[in-house]
Design a protein around this motif. Structure first.
Motif, PDB file in Angstrom:
ATOM      1  N   LEU A  87       0.868  -1.173   0.000  1.00 29.68           N
ATOM      2  CA  LEU A  87       0.000   0.000   0.000  1.00 29.68           C
ATOM      3  C   LEU A  87       0.909   1.228   0.000  1.00 29.68           C
ATOM      4  O   LEU A  87       1.303   1.711   1.053  1.00 29.68           O
ATOM      5  N   PRO A  88       1.250   1.743  -1.191  1.00 28.04           N
ATOM      6  CA  PRO A  88       2.202   2.854  -1.251  1.00 28.04           C
ATOM      7  C   PRO A  88       1.631   4.149  -0.681  1.00 28.04           C
ATOM      8  O   PRO A  88       0.519   4.548  -1.012  1.00 28.04           O
ATOM      9  N   MET A  89       2.407   4.757   0.199  1.00 24.27           N
ATOM     10  CA  MET A  89       2.110   6.056   0.798  1.00 24.27           C
ATOM     11  C   MET A  89       0.913   6.029   1.750  1.00 24.27           C
ATOM     12  O   MET A  89       0.399   7.066   2.124  1.00 24.27           O
ATOM     13  N   TRP A  90       0.448   4.854   2.161  1.00 28.92           N
ATOM     14  CA  TRP A  90      -0.620   4.772   3.139  1.00 28.92           C
ATOM     15  C   TRP A  90      -0.019   5.066   4.503  1.00 28.92           C
ATOM     16  O   TRP A  90       1.033   4.571   4.843  1.00 28.92           O
ATOM     17  N   GLY A  91      -0.701   5.841   5.306  1.00 37.22           N
ATOM     18  CA  GLY A  91      -0.189   6.226   6.611  1.00 37.22           C
ATOM     19  C   GLY A  91      -0.952   5.575   7.747  1.00 37.22           C
ATOM     20  O   GLY A  91      -1.767   4.673   7.550  1.00 37.22           O
ATOM     21  N   GLU A  92      -0.704   6.081   8.931  1.00 35.28           N
ATOM     22  CA  GLU A  92      -1.345   5.548  10.133  1.00 35.28           C
ATOM     23  C   GLU A  92      -2.855   5.814  10.149  1.00 35.28           C
ATOM     24  O   GLU A  92      -3.608   5.082  10.781  1.00 35.28           O
ATOM     25  N   ASP A  93      -3.308   6.860   9.466  1.00 36.31           N
ATOM     26  CA  ASP A  93      -4.721   7.230   9.479  1.00 36.31           C
ATOM     27  C   ASP A  93      -5.570   6.392   8.521  1.00 36.31           C
ATOM     28  O   ASP A  93      -6.762   6.615   8.406  1.00 36.31           O
ATOM     29  N   THR A  94      -4.975   5.433   7.831  1.00 34.02           N
ATOM     30  CA  THR A  94      -5.707   4.616   6.860  1.00 34.02           C
ATOM     31  C   THR A  94      -6.013   3.230   7.405  1.00 34.02           C
ATOM     32  O   THR A  94      -6.338   2.327   6.648  1.00 34.02           O
TER      33      THR A  94
END
Length: 140
Positions: A115-122
């Motif tokens: 999951l490229p560029m997915w952060g903690e908020d996802t």
């Protein structure tokens, strides 16, 4: 000495040419049949996606194709590499885990998802995607 320099230049041109071809000039590989089946599985799992082929610089002996999945109404994509063997999938998973911008790498048979560029908020969407990917049966 002159022949050594000429041989070194020839090798540099050969390997550099191969890298340029694989990275920039080679046509984009079409979606693998499994990519379409995975998209249908995501859709059945409640994640509406649109698959698209992704340019990659991997050798065809390692990766058959790479697919991106655009999630309808969501800004971040899913990327899946379709490896040729289980061993190449394990190697790709190891490489993806070492990359800081490719999060939550997962392997399912010969498929490696990140999951490229997915952060903690996802978190909620990432969990839903990981569960759907994990329940997919490659080759079925």
């Amino acid at each position: 000495m002159r022949y050594t320099v000429l041989v070194a230049i020839a090798l540099l041109l050969a390997f550099g040419g191969e890298w340029i071809y694989r990275s920039f000039l080679r046509p984009i590989d079409p979606l693998a049949p499994e990519a379409v089946a995975l998209a249908e599985h995501f859709n059945r799992s409640g994640i509406q996606v649109r698959p698209y082929p992704v340019r990659h610089g991997f050798r065809h002996s390692e990766v058959l194709s790479v697919a991106g999945y655009e999630i309808v109404g969501y800004p971040l994509p899913i990327v899946v590499e379709f490896c040729t063997t289980e061993a190449s999938a394990i190697e790709k998973l190891r490489m993806v885990k070492a990359s800081p911008n490719l999060t939550q790498p997962t392997k399912n048979g010969r498929l490696v998802m990140n999951l490229p560029m997915w952060g903690e908020d996802t978190g909620p969407m990432a969990t839903k995607v990981e569960n759907a990917f994990g329940s997919f049966i490659p080759g079925a």
